[in-house]
Design a protein around this motif. Sequence first.
Motif, short mmCIF file in Angstrom:
data_model
loop_
_atom_site.label_atom_id
_atom_site.label_comp_id
_atom_site.label_asym_id
_atom_site.label_seq_id
_atom_site.Cartn_x
_atom_site.Cartn_y
_atom_site.Cartn_z
N GLN A 260 92.34 20.80 55.31
CA GLN A 260 92.93 21.18 56.60
C GLN A 260 93.23 22.67 56.65
O GLN A 260 93.03 23.32 57.68
N ALA A 261 93.71 23.23 55.54
CA ALA A 261 94.03 24.65 55.51
C ALA A 261 92.77 25.49 55.68
O ALA A 261 92.75 26.46 56.47
N LEU A 262 91.70 25.16 54.96
CA LEU A 262 90.46 25.93 55.06
C LEU A 262 89.82 25.76 56.43
O LEU A 262 89.20 26.69 56.96
N GLU A 263 89.96 24.58 57.00
CA GLU A 263 89.47 24.35 58.36
C GLU A 263 90.25 25.19 59.37
O GLU A 263 89.68 25.80 60.28
N GLN A 264 91.56 25.26 59.18
CA GLN A 264 92.40 26.08 60.05
C GLN A 264 92.06 27.56 59.91
O GLN A 264 92.11 28.32 60.89
N LEU A 265 91.68 27.97 58.70
CA LEU A 265 91.29 29.36 58.46
C LEU A 265 89.89 29.66 58.98
O LEU A 265 89.51 30.83 59.09
N VAL B 36 87.53 34.95 50.57
CA VAL B 36 88.72 34.10 50.65
C VAL B 36 89.61 34.37 49.44
O VAL B 36 89.14 34.41 48.30
N LEU B 37 90.89 34.55 49.71
CA LEU B 37 91.89 34.70 48.66
C LEU B 37 92.74 33.45 48.61
O LEU B 37 93.32 33.04 49.63
N VAL B 38 92.84 32.81 47.44
CA VAL B 38 93.69 31.63 47.26
C VAL B 38 94.83 32.02 46.32
O VAL B 38 94.61 32.31 45.14
N PHE C 135 90.25 40.87 52.11
CA PHE C 135 89.89 39.47 52.31
C PHE C 135 89.96 39.08 53.80
O PHE C 135 90.82 39.55 54.54
N ASP C 136 89.01 38.19 54.16
CA ASP C 136 88.93 37.71 55.55
C ASP C 136 89.89 36.56 55.80
O ASP C 136 90.31 36.33 56.95
N ALA C 137 90.20 35.80 54.76
CA ALA C 137 91.06 34.63 54.90
C ALA C 137 91.92 34.47 53.66
O ALA C 137 91.45 34.70 52.54
#
Length: 312
Positions: free
Chosen positions: A134-139, A147-149, A205-207
């Motif tokens: 859900q988080a990656l979909e929202q991003l 992407v930075l986690v 980072f983009d997300a």
Amino acid sequence: MRAAVSRGYGPADSVTLSDLPDPVPGAGQMLVRIHAASMNPLDAKLRSGALKRVMPLRFPAVLGFDFSGTVEGLGTGVEGWSVGERVYGRTDAKAGGTHAELVVVGARVVDRMPAGIDFPGAAALPLAGMTALQALEQLGVGTDERVLVIGAAGGVGSLAVQIARAAGASVTGVCSSAAAPLVVSLGASVLDYTKGELATTEDRFDAVLDTVANAPTDDTLRVMTNSARYVTTGFAVGILLRKTFGRLVSRRHFGFVMSRADGALMRRLTALVASNQLRPVLSQTFPLAKIAEAHAAMEAGHVRGKIVVTMP
């Protein structure tokens, strides 16, 4: 059935084993005999009373939200399932209920266990995996994005790294020196927070998926592009204000994810596991008899992957 029961808010050792009546599935539900169930930070927060203003418990309470096991019985209206099938999923009840030998769950939030995964591994996936999806979909994470986690070695973070990689993104994980080998093995580059590398990196980072803080720190804001998106698994008024008003003064987007039980997300997790794009990361396993120790380990923090409780 045997269950881990909280009879009031308290420390880890306030959770004790008790005998409770076997639950009975209602319409649209199935009864599952649990073989393994995971621990989540939410369990410790609910037990301690940290969330009692927003998610009060009704005692006696059985916590736990993820499970794997076998179908024990079917309620009316449930079709396409057979007793004895190996299943995994998460409860759709607000208080949990999977730290027990049996649980009743909505059939819509359950899926068949993919081949090649055992019960502890399957139990580690549902809540953290759905949250990551859900988080990656929202991003809006897609191919070639950076992407930075933050918290890449944790339960949600370790799955998010893999899912973002499967989507074609370039992933960097923020973690400790000790956790770096794990994060690299999942396909990410590493920024070591114990060495202050997030504060000094020239990468942008983009997300950003933040599983640690409830709002972006100055270091996090510095590494975001001008149009970057940021999502946290926590919640604070500040992030709500950024989400609502931030876009008026910036092209950046801020938000938070509230994990939901969703059968479609379960099927996506199953497909990722079946295609060898996702694997569970287990930190420790405890038998149900040592549930208090599992709570203490969860509360101590810095868990790599998931803590799982196994049933007798």
